[in-house]
Design a protein around this motif. Structure first.
Motif, PDB file in Angstrom:
ATOM      1  N   PHE A  14       0.826  -1.211   0.000  1.00 54.41           N
ATOM      2  CA  PHE A  14       0.000   0.000   0.000  1.00 54.41           C
ATOM      3  C   PHE A  14       0.863   1.264   0.000  1.00 54.41           C
ATOM      4  O   PHE A  14       0.572   2.248  -0.705  1.00 54.41           O
ATOM      5  CB  PHE A  14      -0.929  -0.009   1.216  1.00 54.41           C
ATOM      6  CG  PHE A  14      -1.592   1.311   1.477  1.00 54.41           C
ATOM      7  CD1 PHE A  14      -2.643   1.745   0.679  1.00 54.41           C
ATOM      8  CD2 PHE A  14      -1.156   2.126   2.514  1.00 54.41           C
ATOM      9  CE1 PHE A  14      -3.248   2.972   0.911  1.00 54.41           C
ATOM     10  CE2 PHE A  14      -1.757   3.352   2.758  1.00 54.41           C
ATOM     11  CZ  PHE A  14      -2.806   3.773   1.947  1.00 54.41           C
ATOM     12  N   LEU A  15       1.927   1.248   0.797  1.00 60.01           N
ATOM     13  CA  LEU A  15       2.755   2.445   0.902  1.00 60.01           C
ATOM     14  C   LEU A  15       3.543   2.723  -0.375  1.00 60.01           C
ATOM     15  O   LEU A  15       3.913   3.871  -0.627  1.00 60.01           O
ATOM     16  CB  LEU A  15       3.713   2.303   2.093  1.00 60.01           C
ATOM     17  CG  LEU A  15       3.038   2.281   3.471  1.00 60.01           C
ATOM     18  CD1 LEU A  15       4.072   2.090   4.571  1.00 60.01           C
ATOM     19  CD2 LEU A  15       2.247   3.565   3.692  1.00 60.01           C
ATOM     20  N   ASP A  16       3.785   1.713  -1.169  1.00 62.19           N
ATOM     21  CA  ASP A  16       4.426   1.958  -2.467  1.00 62.19           C
ATOM     22  C   ASP A  16       3.562   2.849  -3.365  1.00 62.19           C
ATOM     23  O   ASP A  16       4.086   3.631  -4.168  1.00 62.19           O
ATOM     24  CB  ASP A  16       4.704   0.631  -3.173  1.00 62.19           C
ATOM     25  CG  ASP A  16       5.941  -0.058  -2.637  1.00 62.19           C
ATOM     26  OD1 ASP A  16       6.781   0.639  -2.011  1.00 62.19           O
ATOM     27  OD2 ASP A  16       6.075  -1.285  -2.817  1.00 62.19           O
ATOM     28  N   TYR A  17       2.241   2.719  -3.245  1.00 57.82           N
ATOM     29  CA  TYR A  17       1.336   3.588  -3.997  1.00 57.82           C
ATOM     30  C   TYR A  17       1.094   4.918  -3.283  1.00 57.82           C
ATOM     31  O   TYR A  17       0.936   5.960  -3.915  1.00 57.82           O
ATOM     32  CB  TYR A  17      -0.004   2.876  -4.237  1.00 57.82           C
ATOM     33  CG  TYR A  17       0.096   1.721  -5.189  1.00 57.82           C
ATOM     34  CD1 TYR A  17       0.119   1.920  -6.566  1.00 57.82           C
ATOM     35  CD2 TYR A  17       0.166   0.413  -4.714  1.00 57.82           C
ATOM     36  CE1 TYR A  17       0.202   0.855  -7.442  1.00 57.82           C
ATOM     37  CE2 TYR A  17       0.246  -0.656  -5.578  1.00 57.82           C
ATOM     38  CZ  TYR A  17       0.267  -0.435  -6.943  1.00 57.82           C
ATOM     39  OH  TYR A  17       0.373  -1.496  -7.809  1.00 57.82           O
ATOM     40  N   PHE A  18       1.062   4.866  -1.956  1.00 57.25           N
ATOM     41  CA  PHE A  18       0.793   6.087  -1.196  1.00 57.25           C
ATOM     42  C   PHE A  18       1.897   7.120  -1.378  1.00 57.25           C
ATOM     43  O   PHE A  18       1.629   8.333  -1.399  1.00 57.25           O
ATOM     44  CB  PHE A  18       0.641   5.743   0.295  1.00 57.25           C
ATOM     45  CG  PHE A  18       0.422   6.941   1.165  1.00 57.25           C
ATOM     46  CD1 PHE A  18      -0.823   7.553   1.236  1.00 57.25           C
ATOM     47  CD2 PHE A  18       1.466   7.461   1.922  1.00 57.25           C
ATOM     48  CE1 PHE A  18      -1.014   8.657   2.040  1.00 57.25           C
ATOM     49  CE2 PHE A  18       1.277   8.566   2.737  1.00 57.25           C
ATOM     50  CZ  PHE A  18       0.028   9.164   2.798  1.00 57.25           C
ATOM     51  N   VAL A  19       3.141   6.662  -1.533  1.00 55.88           N
ATOM     52  CA  VAL A  19       4.242   7.605  -1.656  1.00 55.88           C
ATOM     53  C   VAL A  19       4.179   8.401  -2.955  1.00 55.88           C
ATOM     54  O   VAL A  19       4.849   9.437  -3.097  1.00 55.88           O
ATOM     55  CB  VAL A  19       5.589   6.846  -1.546  1.00 55.88           C
ATOM     56  CG1 VAL A  19       5.931   6.151  -2.862  1.00 55.88           C
ATOM     57  CG2 VAL A  19       6.720   7.777  -1.127  1.00 55.88           C
ATOM     58  N   VAL A  20       3.350   7.977  -3.904  1.00 57.44           N
ATOM     59  CA  VAL A  20       3.180   8.734  -5.149  1.00 57.44           C
ATOM     60  C   VAL A  20       2.572  10.101  -4.873  1.00 57.44           C
ATOM     61  O   VAL A  20       2.761  11.040  -5.654  1.00 57.44           O
ATOM     62  CB  VAL A  20       2.306   7.926  -6.135  1.00 57.44           C
ATOM     63  CG1 VAL A  20       2.012   8.713  -7.406  1.00 57.44           C
ATOM     64  CG2 VAL A  20       2.998   6.615  -6.487  1.00 57.44           C
TER      65      VAL A  20
END
Length: 334
Positions: free
Chosen positions: A73-79
């Motif tokens: 999830f955090l891989d997408y949130f950092v966008v």
């Protein structure tokens, strides 16, 4: 139908007067405190103090291995901290605000904030040249002046500026509170996510928060330049539209001859076609009774259309006498 933003702005009613933030004492105090915090972080990293040791402890702890569940999830949130996607999303929202409020200030404020962000953060990144945790070479070292570009964290500073500009441009206190809370949550989350996945040191994130906040706090100093830029752009729009507008027809005085309705190119083509037909027309010879005269037949040439003269321009005609020319054909038997 025109769909450009300037045409839509012209069709919108004038909004109520928008209060522009000014450099108050509270804002000046916050700007000074944030500047001191920014300088303290830089000095602590340059001197390789306890902050650098804390950076290494967090990095060697490897949070993404300790808690792997939220990693996807955090891989997408950092966008939400990347400059390209966030700038497009916020610019779309502020473009709609410009349409509704009949002003270009929201878009110009976003452009000024991003320009300041690129200049200030980019200069410090290149000047200090710090390497990231994945490229560190010596345990306990600050990894400065080694050709890196991660100090301060660009994701964190961009999240503070891009989402904080929404609260800066809010027109009501309630909207400002909600948007300030939203931008704070997103900025904190993006910064901590970069530490979690191991792309930044903790000190990078701290300096990124300070760098973004300094830009938002100092943005009122740019408001006069934003106002002049808006006036210049709208004036440029008006001049461009004036050049594209068709010229009104010239007035014609009463009794004056009207302009020739036939274009000049059509008159020239008519004359040239008539001359060519006259040149290539066949000539026929014939003999009259008792005479040696020859008559050549010619193709008539279309005369150019002339404007109809007014009554005052016509030549007077005598009431007596015939207007036909004298009969020139010889009488029979002559």
């Amino acid at each position: 139908m025109r769909t450009d933003i300037f045409a839509r702005l012209d069709r919108e009613p004038e909004p109520p007067k928008i209060e522009i933030p000014r450099m108050s004492r509270t804002r000046l105090a916050l700007f000074g405190g944030t500047s001191a915090f920014y300088a303290a972080i830089v000095v602590a990293v340059l001197a390789s103090t306890w902050l650098v040791a804390l950076d290494w402890k967090v990095m060697l702890f490897r949070p993404f291995e300790q808690w792997p569940q939220p990693h996807a999830f955090l891989d997408y949130f950092v966008v939400l901290g990347q400059r390209g996607p966030t700038a497009v999303m916020v610019a779309a929202w502020l473009g709609w605000r410009s349409w509704r409020q009949h002003t270009l200030r929201p878009l110009l404020a976003l452009g000024a904030a991003l320009l300041l962000l690129n200049v200030t953060v980019g200069a410090v990144k290149i000047g200090l040249g710090r390497l990231g945790p994945h490229y560190a070479t010596e345990i306990g070292s600050a990894e400065l002046f080694a050709g890196g570009d991660i100090f301060p964290s660009g994701h964190t500073a961009n999240a503070v500026v891009t989402w904080g500009i929404l609260a800066y441009l809010a027109t009501t206190p309630r909207a400002r509170r909600y948007l300030s809370a939203l931008s704070a949550v997103v900025s904190l989350g993006v910064g901590l996510t970069t530490v979690y996945i191991g792309t930044h040191w903790l000190s990078d994130v701290l300096l990124g928060w300070a760098a973004g906040l300094l830009i938002l706090l100092g943005l009122p100093w740019c408001e006069p330049v934003i106002a002049r830029a808006e006036v210049w752009l709208l004036g440029l729009r008006d001049r461009w539209r004036a050049r594209r507008a068709p010229e009104p027809p010239l007035p014609v005085a009463a009794g004056a001859p009207r302009p020739d309705p036939v274009p000049q190119r059509e008159l020239v083509s008519q004359v040239e076609s008539g001359a060519a037909a006259q040149e290539h027309a066949p000539r026929h010879a014939g003999a009259r009774s008792g005479g040696a005269s020859r008559t050549a037949t010619h193709t008539p040439v279309a005369a150019p259309v002339r404007p109809h003269p007014g009554r005052s321009e016509r030549s007077p005609v005598s009431p007596t006498g015939s207007r036909r020319p004298p009969h020139s054909r010889p009488l029979p038997g002559a």
